[in-house]
Design a protein around this motif. Structure first.
Motif, mmCIF file in Angstrom:
data_model
loop_
_atom_site.group_PDB
_atom_site.id
_atom_site.type_symbol
_atom_site.label_atom_id
_atom_site.label_comp_id
_atom_site.label_asym_id
_atom_site.label_seq_id
_atom_site.Cartn_x
_atom_site.Cartn_y
_atom_site.Cartn_z
ATOM 1 N N ARG A 282 35.459 35.048 22.340
ATOM 2 C CA ARG A 282 34.309 35.164 21.119
ATOM 3 C C ARG A 282 34.093 37.346 21.178
ATOM 4 N NH1 ARG A 282 29.167 31.202 19.334
ATOM 5 N NH2 ARG A 282 31.042 29.581 19.679
ATOM 6 N N ASP A 283 34.255 37.417 22.229
ATOM 7 C CA ASP A 283 34.154 39.223 22.510
ATOM 8 C C ASP A 283 34.512 39.350 24.146
ATOM 9 O OD1 ASP A 283 33.192 41.504 23.650
ATOM 10 O OD2 ASP A 283 30.811 40.697 23.544
ATOM 11 N N ALA A 284 36.424 39.717 23.374
ATOM 12 C CA ALA A 284 37.168 40.105 24.336
ATOM 13 C C ALA A 284 36.601 40.777 25.927
ATOM 14 C CB ALA A 284 38.724 40.372 23.957
ATOM 15 N N GLU A 285 36.074 42.165 25.229
ATOM 16 C CA GLU A 285 36.135 42.944 26.439
ATOM 17 C C GLU A 285 34.560 42.550 27.435
ATOM 18 O OE1 GLU A 285 33.528 47.627 26.277
ATOM 19 O OE2 GLU A 285 34.071 47.013 24.795
ATOM 20 N N THR A 286 33.330 41.469 26.914
ATOM 21 C CA THR A 286 33.218 41.288 27.456
ATOM 22 C C THR A 286 33.473 40.303 28.877
ATOM 23 O OG1 THR A 286 31.100 41.302 26.342
ATOM 24 C CG2 THR A 286 30.296 39.345 27.993
ATOM 25 N N LEU A 287 34.148 39.048 28.038
ATOM 26 C CA LEU A 287 34.685 38.105 28.864
ATOM 27 C C LEU A 287 35.774 39.036 29.497
ATOM 28 C CD1 LEU A 287 35.851 35.183 29.633
ATOM 29 C CD2 LEU A 287 37.936 35.898 27.677
ATOM 30 N N VAL A 288 36.810 39.912 29.876
ATOM 31 C CA VAL A 288 37.659 40.454 31.048
ATOM 32 C C VAL A 288 36.610 41.302 32.137
ATOM 33 C CG1 VAL A 288 38.903 42.689 30.870
ATOM 34 C CG2 VAL A 288 38.834 41.306 29.108
ATOM 35 N N LYS A 289 35.535 41.851 31.111
ATOM 36 C CA LYS A 289 34.228 42.047 32.628
ATOM 37 C C LYS A 289 34.130 41.450 32.848
ATOM 38 C CE LYS A 289 32.705 46.884 29.953
ATOM 39 N NZ LYS A 289 31.451 47.452 29.196
ATOM 40 N N SER A 290 33.779 40.471 33.022
ATOM 41 C CA SER A 290 33.206 39.056 33.599
ATOM 42 C C SER A 290 34.230 38.089 34.297
ATOM 43 C CB SER A 290 32.775 38.225 32.525
ATOM 44 O OG SER A 290 32.492 36.782 33.651
ATOM 45 N N LEU A 291 35.540 38.671 33.729
ATOM 46 C CA LEU A 291 36.666 37.646 34.706
ATOM 47 C C LEU A 291 36.335 38.678 36.234
ATOM 48 C CD1 LEU A 291 39.093 36.672 32.133
ATOM 49 C CD2 LEU A 291 37.654 35.239 33.550
ATOM 50 N N TYR A 292 36.553 40.534 36.076
ATOM 51 C CA TYR A 292 36.376 41.491 36.871
ATOM 52 C C TYR A 292 35.411 41.584 38.052
ATOM 53 C CZ TYR A 292 41.728 42.508 35.722
ATOM 54 O OH TYR A 292 42.770 42.221 35.335
ATOM 55 N N THR A 293 34.530 41.475 37.275
ATOM 56 C CA THR A 293 33.104 41.374 38.699
ATOM 57 C C THR A 293 32.485 39.646 38.879
ATOM 58 O OG1 THR A 293 31.740 41.524 36.166
ATOM 59 C CG2 THR A 293 32.474 42.782 36.454
ATOM 60 N N ASP A 294 32.721 39.540 37.831
ATOM 61 C CA ASP A 294 31.678 37.734 38.212
ATOM 62 C C ASP A 294 33.060 36.339 38.972
ATOM 63 O OD1 ASP A 294 29.330 38.659 37.717
ATOM 64 O OD2 ASP A 294 29.867 37.376 35.524
ATOM 65 N N GLU A 295 34.775 36.811 38.284
ATOM 66 C CA GLU A 295 35.242 35.534 38.453
ATOM 67 C C GLU A 295 36.661 35.950 39.734
ATOM 68 O OE1 GLU A 295 35.347 32.067 38.393
ATOM 69 O OE2 GLU A 295 33.039 32.694 37.023
ATOM 70 N N ALA A 296 36.379 37.943 40.235
ATOM 71 C CA ALA A 296 37.021 38.201 41.585
ATOM 72 C C ALA A 296 38.517 37.876 40.689
ATOM 73 C CB ALA A 296 37.061 37.560 42.616
ATOM 74 N N VAL A 297 38.333 38.038 39.698
ATOM 75 C CA VAL A 297 39.955 38.375 38.835
ATOM 76 C C VAL A 297 41.162 38.877 39.573
ATOM 77 C CG1 VAL A 297 41.883 38.180 36.822
ATOM 78 C CG2 VAL A 297 39.928 37.083 36.946
ATOM 79 N N GLN A 298 41.117 39.959 39.449
ATOM 80 C CA GLN A 298 41.999 41.200 40.481
ATOM 81 C C GLN A 298 41.554 40.875 42.227
ATOM 82 O OE1 GLN A 298 40.214 45.284 40.409
ATOM 83 N NE2 GLN A 298 42.040 45.766 41.520
ATOM 84 N N GLN A 299 40.844 39.893 43.207
ATOM 85 C CA GLN A 299 41.112 39.101 44.194
ATOM 86 C C GLN A 299 42.611 39.063 43.978
ATOM 87 O OE1 GLN A 299 38.438 40.868 42.879
ATOM 88 N NE2 GLN A 299 37.310 42.179 44.291
ATOM 89 N N ARG A 300 42.194 37.401 42.881
ATOM 90 C CA ARG A 300 42.964 36.158 42.873
ATOM 91 C C ARG A 300 44.580 36.893 42.601
ATOM 92 N NH1 ARG A 300 39.299 31.339 39.960
ATOM 93 N NH2 ARG A 300 37.225 31.851 41.170
ATOM 94 N N ILE A 301 43.850 37.760 41.878
ATOM 95 C CA ILE A 301 46.001 38.341 41.337
ATOM 96 C C ILE A 301 46.407 38.513 43.108
ATOM 97 C CG2 ILE A 301 47.365 39.798 40.824
ATOM 98 C CD1 ILE A 301 45.418 39.310 37.888
ATOM 99 N N THR A 302 45.414 39.406 44.013
ATOM 100 C CA THR A 302 46.043 40.093 45.157
ATOM 101 C C THR A 302 46.518 39.068 45.445
ATOM 102 O OG1 THR A 302 44.483 41.976 44.457
ATOM 103 C CG2 THR A 302 45.435 41.130 46.562
ATOM 104 N N ILE A 303 46.002 38.005 46.326
ATOM 105 C CA ILE A 303 46.364 36.838 47.326
ATOM 106 C C ILE A 303 47.480 36.105 46.305
ATOM 107 C CG2 ILE A 303 45.393 34.047 47.889
ATOM 108 C CD1 ILE A 303 42.445 35.433 47.854
ATOM 109 N N ILE A 304 47.478 36.146 45.066
ATOM 110 C CA ILE A 304 49.172 35.083 44.285
ATOM 111 C C ILE A 304 50.075 36.407 44.897
ATOM 112 C CG2 ILE A 304 49.476 34.438 41.603
ATOM 113 C CD1 ILE A 304 47.352 33.462 41.249
#
Length: 166
Positions: free
Chosen positions: A69-91
């Motif tokens: 529904r709201d891509a900008e909010t989703l991306v912000k949430s993924l990078y702050t709440d879900e630690a996407v950047q850290q997960r990608i670093t681990i991969i």
């Protein structure tokens, strides 16, 4: 919300691309990754480029296979709440660590042939579903048959969605 049950990613190596390329066909739910032969995922000095590309791949899959529904909010949430950047670093770092321990970039099934004790034949795992022939014209619909016979009604898709509350 995902709307696809299957998303296929095909990866190939090429000498003809200077950097990784991803092409996504949203209609077929397929992405093709073309990886430059000279870019090693195990080289520490190239980790930033690898991580950036992994983020791009994730965005392609998310954009093709999910309703957002709201891509900008989703991306912000993924990078702050879900630690996407850290997960990608681990991969990305996992392949580097594996290379250091195993002295090879990737593991293949053929690497394990010496420990195979027993082989099993492949099984067909498809479920057999009965086919139902739908009526194509008025005569085939059985006009005048008993009320107990099953008939199929063609519904208006938009009306059906309204009935379900979409």
């Amino acid at each position: 919300m995902p709307h696809a049950e299957l998303f296929r990613i095909t990866a190939t190596q090429s000498d003809n691309v200077p950097e990784p390329v991803i092409q996504t066909n949203e209609l077929d739910m397929v992405s093709t990754i073309t990886w430059p032969r000279g870019l090693s995922v195990t080289r520490f000095d190239q980790q930033r480029d690898v991580q950036r590309f992994f983020s791009e791949v994730a965005a392609h899959v998310l954009g093709a296979a999910c309703i957002v529904r709201d891509a900008e909010t989703l991306v912000k949430s993924l990078y702050t709440d879900e630690a996407v950047q850290q997960r990608i670093t681990i991969i990305a770092a996992a392949s580097n660590s594996y290379s250091r321990v195993a002295s090879q970039s990737i593991s293949r099934l053929s690497d394990w042939q010496q420990v195979v004790r027993r082989s099993y034949s492949l099984r067909d795992q498809r479920v057999e579903l009965p086919r139902i022939t739908l009526p194509r014209n008025v005569e085939d619909r059985g006009e005048g048959r008993d009320a107990g016979d099953q008939t199929f009604e063609i519904k208006n898709h938009q009306r059906h969605e309204r009935e379900l509350g979409y």
